[in-house]
Design a protein around this motif. Structure first.
Motif, PDB file in Angstrom:
ATOM      1  N   GLN B  59       0.824  -1.210   0.000  1.00  0.00           N
ATOM      2  CA  GLN B  59       0.000   0.000   0.000  1.00  0.00           C
ATOM      3  C   GLN B  59       0.851   1.249   0.000  1.00  0.00           C
ATOM      4  OE1 GLN B  59      -3.021  -0.167   3.162  1.00  0.00           O
ATOM      5  NE2 GLN B  59      -1.688  -1.781   3.898  1.00  0.00           N
ATOM      6  N   GLY B  60       2.160   1.081  -0.119  1.00  0.00           N
ATOM      7  CA  GLY B  60       3.031   2.253  -0.080  1.00  0.00           C
ATOM      8  C   GLY B  60       3.075   2.888   1.285  1.00  0.00           C
ATOM      9  N   LEU B  61       2.854   2.110   2.337  1.00  0.00           N
ATOM     10  CA  LEU B  61       2.887   2.685   3.677  1.00  0.00           C
ATOM     11  C   LEU B  61       4.297   2.661   4.262  1.00  0.00           C
ATOM     12  CD1 LEU B  61      -0.454   1.502   5.289  1.00  0.00           C
ATOM     13  CD2 LEU B  61       0.233   3.818   4.735  1.00  0.00           C
ATOM     14  N   LEU B  62       5.268   2.210   3.481  1.00  0.00           N
ATOM     15  CA  LEU B  62       6.641   2.217   3.986  1.00  0.00           C
ATOM     16  C   LEU B  62       7.443   3.370   3.396  1.00  0.00           C
ATOM     17  CD1 LEU B  62       7.532  -1.590   3.839  1.00  0.00           C
ATOM     18  CD2 LEU B  62       6.861  -0.255   5.817  1.00  0.00           C
ATOM     19  N   THR B  63       6.803   4.148   2.522  1.00  0.00           N
ATOM     20  CA  THR B  63       7.584   5.155   1.802  1.00  0.00           C
ATOM     21  C   THR B  63       8.140   6.230   2.713  1.00  0.00           C
ATOM     22  OG1 THR B  63       5.594   6.414   1.382  1.00  0.00           O
ATOM     23  CG2 THR B  63       6.279   4.876  -0.324  1.00  0.00           C
ATOM     24  N   ARG B  64       7.477   6.477   3.824  1.00  0.00           N
ATOM     25  CA  ARG B  64       7.929   7.562   4.685  1.00  0.00           C
ATOM     26  C   ARG B  64       8.857   7.110   5.788  1.00  0.00           C
ATOM     27  NH1 ARG B  64       5.236  12.153   3.666  1.00  0.00           N
ATOM     28  NH2 ARG B  64       3.591  11.737   2.171  1.00  0.00           N
ATOM     29  N   GLU B  65       8.989   5.803   5.937  1.00  0.00           N
ATOM     30  CA  GLU B  65       9.844   5.305   7.009  1.00  0.00           C
ATOM     31  C   GLU B  65      11.291   5.517   6.609  1.00  0.00           C
ATOM     32  OE1 GLU B  65       8.560   3.965   9.830  1.00  0.00           O
ATOM     33  OE2 GLU B  65       6.541   4.386   9.083  1.00  0.00           O
ATOM     34  N   GLU B  66      12.040   6.216   7.473  1.00  0.00           N
ATOM     35  CA  GLU B  66      13.423   6.506   7.128  1.00  0.00           C
ATOM     36  C   GLU B  66      14.303   5.273   7.270  1.00  0.00           C
ATOM     37  OE1 GLU B  66      14.656   9.914   9.384  1.00  0.00           O
ATOM     38  OE2 GLU B  66      12.737  10.832   8.886  1.00  0.00           O
ATOM     39  N   GLN B  67      13.903   4.379   8.159  1.00  0.00           N
ATOM     40  CA  GLN B  67      14.781   3.250   8.460  1.00  0.00           C
ATOM     41  C   GLN B  67      14.475   2.038   7.585  1.00  0.00           C
ATOM     42  OE1 GLN B  67      17.173   3.945  10.638  1.00  0.00           O
ATOM     43  NE2 GLN B  67      16.229   5.937  10.915  1.00  0.00           N
ATOM     44  N   VAL B  68      13.803   2.259   6.469  1.00  0.00           N
ATOM     45  CA  VAL B  68      13.422   1.132   5.627  1.00  0.00           C
ATOM     46  C   VAL B  68      13.957   1.337   4.217  1.00  0.00           C
ATOM     47  CG1 VAL B  68      11.488  -0.076   4.590  1.00  0.00           C
ATOM     48  CG2 VAL B  68      11.337   0.679   6.949  1.00  0.00           C
ATOM     49  N   ALA B  69      14.563   0.299   3.664  1.00  0.00           N
ATOM     50  CA  ALA B  69      14.996   0.358   2.272  1.00  0.00           C
ATOM     51  C   ALA B  69      14.245  -0.712   1.490  1.00  0.00           C
ATOM     52  CB  ALA B  69      16.496   0.117   2.181  1.00  0.00           C
ATOM     53  N   THR B  70      13.748  -0.367   0.307  1.00  0.00           N
ATOM     54  CA  THR B  70      12.997  -1.349  -0.478  1.00  0.00           C
ATOM     55  C   THR B  70      13.582  -1.464  -1.883  1.00  0.00           C
ATOM     56  OG1 THR B  70      11.459   0.296  -1.302  1.00  0.00           O
ATOM     57  CG2 THR B  70      10.863  -0.806   0.744  1.00  0.00           C
ATOM     58  N   GLU B  71      13.324  -2.618  -2.472  1.00  0.00           N
ATOM     59  CA  GLU B  71      13.616  -2.817  -3.891  1.00  0.00           C
ATOM     60  C   GLU B  71      12.399  -3.486  -4.493  1.00  0.00           C
ATOM     61  OE1 GLU B  71      17.106  -5.308  -4.210  1.00  0.00           O
ATOM     62  OE2 GLU B  71      18.081  -4.054  -2.683  1.00  0.00           O
ATOM     63  N   GLY B  72      12.310  -3.438  -5.814  1.00  0.00           N
ATOM     64  CA  GLY B  72      11.229  -4.153  -6.473  1.00  0.00           C
ATOM     65  C   GLY B  72      10.077  -3.251  -6.848  1.00  0.00           C
ATOM     66  N   VAL B  73       9.036  -3.879  -7.391  1.00  0.00           N
ATOM     67  CA  VAL B  73       7.918  -3.143  -7.966  1.00  0.00           C
ATOM     68  C   VAL B  73       6.605  -3.666  -7.407  1.00  0.00           C
ATOM     69  CG1 VAL B  73       6.697  -2.631 -10.110  1.00  0.00           C
ATOM     70  CG2 VAL B  73       9.186  -2.759 -10.109  1.00  0.00           C
TER      71      VAL B  73
END
Lengths: 331, 559, 303
Positions: B59-73
């Motif tokens: 849901q894109g709820l991790l976009t604002r977390e500074e301590q989280v890095a994501t990859e993928g689509v």
């Protein structure tokens, strides 16, 4: 809601009663002898006895207290031993000055609180420095802030006046609150001048409470925007701005409001100090003079008045809290 | 995948890392998912498997977390988005993808009325009312004006569902939507979700730790472990014939109404086996493991010899009543929570008390433990040994005083009993070591530790060790497994059963879960609204349960 | 033992608004703010505090002057030879008087805070553990005290007993103990109903041993942190009372008094008023920082 308000006001009456008992006991049984300080140490024994009789000081305590309360309720506040005028007249002269300062201080605190809360919540190293500095600022006593203000804005820069409420005479308006009176009578220059006189004292008294408010507000905001309901709001498509406005502020408002109520007590005591420093002719200045001259009756009455102020404000805060947060009134 | 439509949700190569002080922690590793419109995909795993992180990421709820890095689509209804970048999510989150969260109380703003929250989504009061009716809320007009704390848990979750569905999303994420609810409410919420999903034709990503729920709800499931999907396929296939080693263990650990009561539950667990071999004085863990897997190991082989004399009941409650006062000085009300409870636990008997929240079961436990006083009736405990009543709590971590070591806690318990006071220091130390070994803990490892330094399963076992270091007159178990993952829950149930056999304990086991109750108890007492409505033998629960309420609880246990 | 999950566990929204000032440590929320640098901050704050306390204790021995006799020409500016912080309008050495004043402030504030904290801790623990009517009575009493405006009551009491240092100390102690009682009672109630205390009770531990082993250790850190922050607040409040004439009379070396009597020379010799003011600010600041650092430290270790 109504029931909550009624109950809260009921306990207010009880607290006021206890406050008056405390003040009464302290004024009658503590400190110096009011008769001696009124008549002077050379007064004859018979004159002292006559005065005691007249003031009812030889009656049993409950009778005296009943006397005291009923006279209070009739607006008879006794004589001020230092100025030899009725305390009521003294208060009437000075109350508007203190009200003006108190209202300004309250407004300043809120403004400082809201502005600093945003700065306080800044992330990173800069935010850390800001929080550190604010914590320090909050512990500076009002008289230090006031003195620093005088030195900077009056002695160094010469921007602001630091003595009294106005450069002109007393206002011709009705309220006795000069800034307001100037506006009401269309005399803008008068208002502007009064406002300039108001700035430094109000700032000095509001810095501490403002910072305390900012800390609570910032903490409340960060708690509520990190909460599960904020997450729900985001998941329903609310923007970050909207989350902050619709949910953050609402939920942070109640701790901030109760902090404001509590800080009002600190403000009152700061006002006493600040009035003294800025020759602000209000209750605080009168209180200091009365203390200096052992004018027990005046001290007692002012304490009671300021105390009542605080108690009433806090009751209003509680009722406002219940209006904001449904859990308070239903618990 | 059973369907070939264009997916409502597509996840490609999703990796999520939490950046912590100790280095990055991978919560999801290279995950691919497809959810077709109208399909329900279950994401199943134990705590820490990364399933909830995945639910947030889509849901894109991790976009604002500074301590989280994501990859993928992440692609929702053909819109490709970066789960680590807020751009583009504004038009998608809350419109094309919405969520029902786990804890509806915390997830609804306590200062807002339902109407205000719902109408923000629907933009129209009539529409809000219609949605409340749609989710089967009986008095929608009243509920619209209510605050969340004035509603029941089930009602709150219905409101959440209404809010999540009101914009007719392409994808609905349900993150443990029934975990915080009572079992009988759970069934209603699940069928509501399923019905609405069919009606709106949205894809449903159903995150849960509960295999039973996943099996009932989902067309397909993906089993997650350590951030990876270890197995996926149609639910029936995954649950009936799991291929992966981990899913096999997971499925084997699940308790149902058909689980064999006479034998240890779940797959063989080395620590339990170790403590079994201790008890049998036959230290051959390999053979025990073999017999366990083959289903040849029964509890009967661990039973301590029966005492000769008949003893009085361990616990006897006669016509016990209790009410609580709620409210303040003015609006005080009495609420009766127990209406004349009769309950007997014979020596060496194990009784399960089953009910939902608010039924009064916990109050009975607290009265038996002496933590509350009954208002009326008799409470008799056969405590001739002086060891008193002990409790195995639901939250073992919280029941251990954080600043005291395991050794201090156990010695304290031992020193407080008549049995322990007569012992020398060396004997006491030997006793507590034995108790720890009985619950399959290594004394040298845990004795000097404090609660914070133990794992969840270890804490639960320390709590049990403290309760049995001196065998109590009665052991009370307060939902000891409900907060645990299935595999740990099995271990705890097995240990309790083992101890019960070895020490000849009398047990009162309080729970909402009939499947667990059956495994541990000889008799099941069903409690509802402060009355015991039914009392049946645990052996043939499904057949002998007759009361309406009992049947409802029975139906709530998912096959 | 509490007979019901009664309403008293919920702080009733009565006269006593939530605890005053910075009494209650904010709920711990790990990870929302960086506390990495804080152990350093704690060390710095504690070291500075140690230096200040040492100087205050050694005060008289360090200075060649007396604090209540003329020791030089009047109105010397700071950094004059022989008078680091200058002299006041009478020619008293300001540095000597500030150190002496700091000593008095520290002593008074520590006595007031310690006294209120110990009294409040005992009463709060009693109320929290006893529950029932004992709790009701004690808490109504503290509510009543908390409903009064703190400084005004301090003023009234100090006035009633006649202006002096000890009466302002009493005045402040009277309004300060209820804060600790309330804080402690809340913590004790929370801890006493927590599973670990129930478990300890069930394991057979009773009475004072139970309180000592399983309850107080969790309340103490909060109280210590609060107290160390409060010493700063008490110092500022004492100075405020002295400033308006409720402390010792002239020429006692009290910081608030020095600041207030220096005010009349503010235009010519600003330092006479400002230096004692800064001393009050610094002292109070140090305690605030120390308390805050301690709190972060405790939070970090999960205590």
């Amino acid at each position: 809601m109504l029931r909550f308000a009624v109950r809260r006001l009921g306990s207010l009456v009880l607290v006021l009663l206890c406050l008056s008992i405390l003040v009464f006991v302290l004024s009658r049984y503590g400190g110096g002898d009011p008769v001696r300080s009124y008549l002077g140490n050379n007064a004859s024994a018979s004159a002292v006895a006559a005065m005691r009789e007249k003031l009812g000081l030889d009656d049993p305590m409950p009778v005296q207290f009943w006397d005291y309360v009923s006279r209070l309720l009739h607006g008879d506040l006794g004589m001020s031993l230092s100025t030899r005028r009725p305390v009521r007249a003294e208060l009437a002269d000075r109350l508007p000055a203190t009200l003006e300062l108190a209202i300004a201080t309250l407004l300043f605190s809120v403004v400082i609180g809201v502005v600093l809360a945003r700065v306080y919540a800044l992330p990173g190293c800069f935010g850390g420095i800001v929080r550190f500095t604010l914590l320090g600022a909050a512990s500076a006593p009002a008289f230090l802030v006031a003195t620093a203000g005088v030195l900077i804005f009056f002695v160094q820069l010469g921007w602001l006046p630091v003595s009294g409420r106005t450069s002109y005479g007393p206002s011709e308006g009705l309220s006795g609150i000069y800034v307001l009176d100037g506006l009401l009578t269309g005399n803008l220059a008068y208002s502007w001048d009064a406002l300039q006189h108001l700035l430094l004292p109000a700032f000095a008294a509001s810095l501490g409470p403002g910072v305390a408010l900012a800390r609570v507000l910032a903490d409340g905001l960060s708690t509520s925007i990190g909460s599960a309901y904020a997450r729900t709001a985001r998941s329903l498509g609310e923007s970050e701005r909207s989350v902050l406005r619709r949910h953050g502020l609402r939920n942070a408002a109640s701790p901030a409001l109760s902090m404001l109520g509590v800080q009002f007590g600190m403000m009152l005591s700061s006002l006493v100090v600040v009035e003294q420093i800025f020759s602000w002719n209000g209750l605080g200045q009168y209180l200091v003079m009365a203390i200096d001259r052992a004018d027990t009756n005046a001290v007692a009455t002012i304490s009671l008045l300021l105390g009542a102020f605080y108690v009433v404000i806090n009751a209003l805060v509680d009722i406002a809290l219940a209006a904001i947060d449904p859990r308070v009134r239903l618990s | 995948m059973t369907r070939t439509d264009r997916p409502a949700l597509r996840v490609d190569g999703l990796t999520v890392r939490y950046l912590t002080k100790g280095g990055p922690v991978v919560a999801a590793a290279d995950v691919d998912l497809r959810v077709a419109p109208g399909q329900c995909l279950g994401l199943v795993g134990e705590s820490g498997s990364g399933k909830s992180t995945l639910g947030l990421a889509v849901q894109g709820l991790l976009t604002r977390e500074e301590q989280v890095a994501t990859e993928g689509v992440v692609a929702i209804a053909d819109r490709e988005l970066d789960p680590g970048d807020e751009r583009g999510w504004g038009q998608v989150r809350g419109h094309l993808v919405t969520t029902v969260f786990q804890d509806p109380m915390a997830s609804l703003d306590p200062t807002m009325t339902v109407g205000r929250m719902l109408t923000w989504v629907t933009r129209d009061k009539q529409e809000s009312l219609r949605w409340l009716e749609e989710v089967e809320i009986r008095e929608p007009k009243v509920v619209l004006r209510s605050y969340p704390h004035q509603l029941s848990g089930g009602m709150r979750q219905r409101v959440m569902i209404a809010m999540a569905l009101a914009r007719r999303p392409a994808v609905l994420v349900a993150d443990e939507p029934t975990t915080a609810l009572d079992v009988s409410v759970q069934a209603q919420i699940l069928s509501l979700l399923r019905r609405e999903q069919d009606r709106l034709g949205c894809g449903l990503l159903f995150v849960t730790h509960d295999l039973g729920v996943a099996r009932t709800m989902c067309d397909d499931v993906a089993v997650m472990r350590h951030g990876r999907i270890v197995e996926r396929g149609p639910s029936a296939q995954v649950f009936d014939a799991p291929q992966d080693e981990y899913s096999r263990r997971l499925v084997a650990s699940r308790l149902t109404l058909d689980t064999d009561r006479a034998r240890p539950v779940g797959p063989p667990e080395p620590t339990v086996v170790a403590s079994m071999s201790e008890g049998l004085a036959q230290p051959e863990p390999e053979s025990l493991t073999r017999r366990w897997s083959a289903g040849e190991l029964t509890w009967a082989s661990f039973a301590a010899p029966e005492p000769e004399r008949r003893r009085p009941p361990a616990l006897e409650l006669v016509a016990v009543t209790k009410s609580f006062r709620t409210g303040g000085l003015l609006g005080s009300r009495e609420k009766q929570v127990l209406h004349g409870i009769d309950l007997t636990v014979e020596p060496r008997q194990s009784v399960a008390l089953v009910g939902e929240s608010g039924s009064g079961k916990s109050t009975i436990l607290r009265i038996a433990a002496g933590l509350e006083q009954a208002d009326g009736g008799d409470v008799v405990i056969d405590d001739r040994g002086g060891a008193g009543v002990q409790v195995v709590p639901q939250d073992a971590g919280a029941s251990l005083t954080p600043w005291r070591t395991v050794e201090q806690l156990l010695l304290e318990r031992l020193g407080n009993t008549p049995e322990g006071t007569g012992l020398t220091d060396a004997e006491r130390s030997a006793r507590i070591r034995l108790a720890l070994e009985r619950v399959a803990l290594d004394p040298d490892q845990v004795l000097r530790r404090k609660a914070g330094q133990l794992s969840g399963g270890q804490r639960q076992r320390v709590a049990i060790a403290r309760a049995v270091v001196v065998p109590p007159a009665l052991l009370l178990c307060d939902e000891p497994t409900s907060a645990l993952d299935v595999s740990v829950a099995c271990t705890v149930l097995n240990l309790l059963n083992l101890l019960r056999q070895q020490l000849g304990l009398s047990i009162l086991f309080v729970t909402h879960d009939l499947a667990a109750a059956r495994v541990i108890a000889d008799r099941v007492d069903v409690i509802s609204d402060g009355r015991i409505v039914e009392r049946v033998d645990a052996g043939d629960l499904s057949d002998s349960m007759t009361s309406a309420y009992g049947r409802r609880l029975l139906d709530a246990v998912l096959p | 033992m509490p007979s019901s999950p009664d309403a008293t566990t919920v702080p009733a929204p009565t006269a006593a608004a939530p605890a005053r000032r910075r009494m209650l440590p904010l709920p711990s929320r790990p990870g929302r703010r960086g506390h990495e640098a804080r152990p350093v901050g704690a060390v710095v704050a504690l070291t500075l505090l140690g230096v200040v306390v040492l100087v205050a204790l050694l005060g008289p021995a360090l200075s060649p002057y007396s604090s209540i006799t003329v020791s030089g020409p009047p109105d010397l500016a700071p950094f004059s030879a022989g008078h680091w912080l200058g002299t006041d309008h009478l020619g008293f050495d300001i540095a000597t008087r500030v150190v002496e004043g700091a000593r008095t402030s520290l002593y008074a504030a520590c006595v007031v805070t310690l006294g209120s904290a110990v009294f409040g801790l005992a009463l709060g623990t009693l109320a929290g553990m006893a529950g029932g009517w004992v709790d009701q009575v004690l808490m109504r009493l503290t509510d009543l005290f908390l409903a009064f405006p703190a400084t005004i009551v301090a003023m009234a009491v100090a006035m009633g007993l006649g202006p002096s240092l000890s009466s302002s100390m009493i005045g402040i102690a009277v309004i300060w103990w209820p804060l600790y009682a309330r804080l402690t009672r809340g913590e004790v109630r929370r801890v006493a109903s927590s599973p670990h205390v129930e478990a300890a009770r069930l394991s057979g531990t009773r009475g004072l041993t139970l309180v000592r082993r399983h309850v107080v250790p969790s309340v103490l850190p909060t109280v210590v942190v609060t107290a160390s922050m409060d010493i700063g607040g008490v110092i500022a409040m004492l100075a405020g009372l002295a400033f308006i004439g409720l402390g010792s009379p002239e020429p006692a070396p009290e910081l608030g008094l020095m600041a207030s009597s220096g005010m009349q020379y503010i235009l010519g010799s600003w330092w006479i008023a400002v230096i004692p003011g800064i001393a009050v600010g610094l002292l109070s600041l140090l305690f605030t920082y120390t308390g805050d650092a301690l709190r972060s430290l405790l939070r970090g270790t999960g205590a």
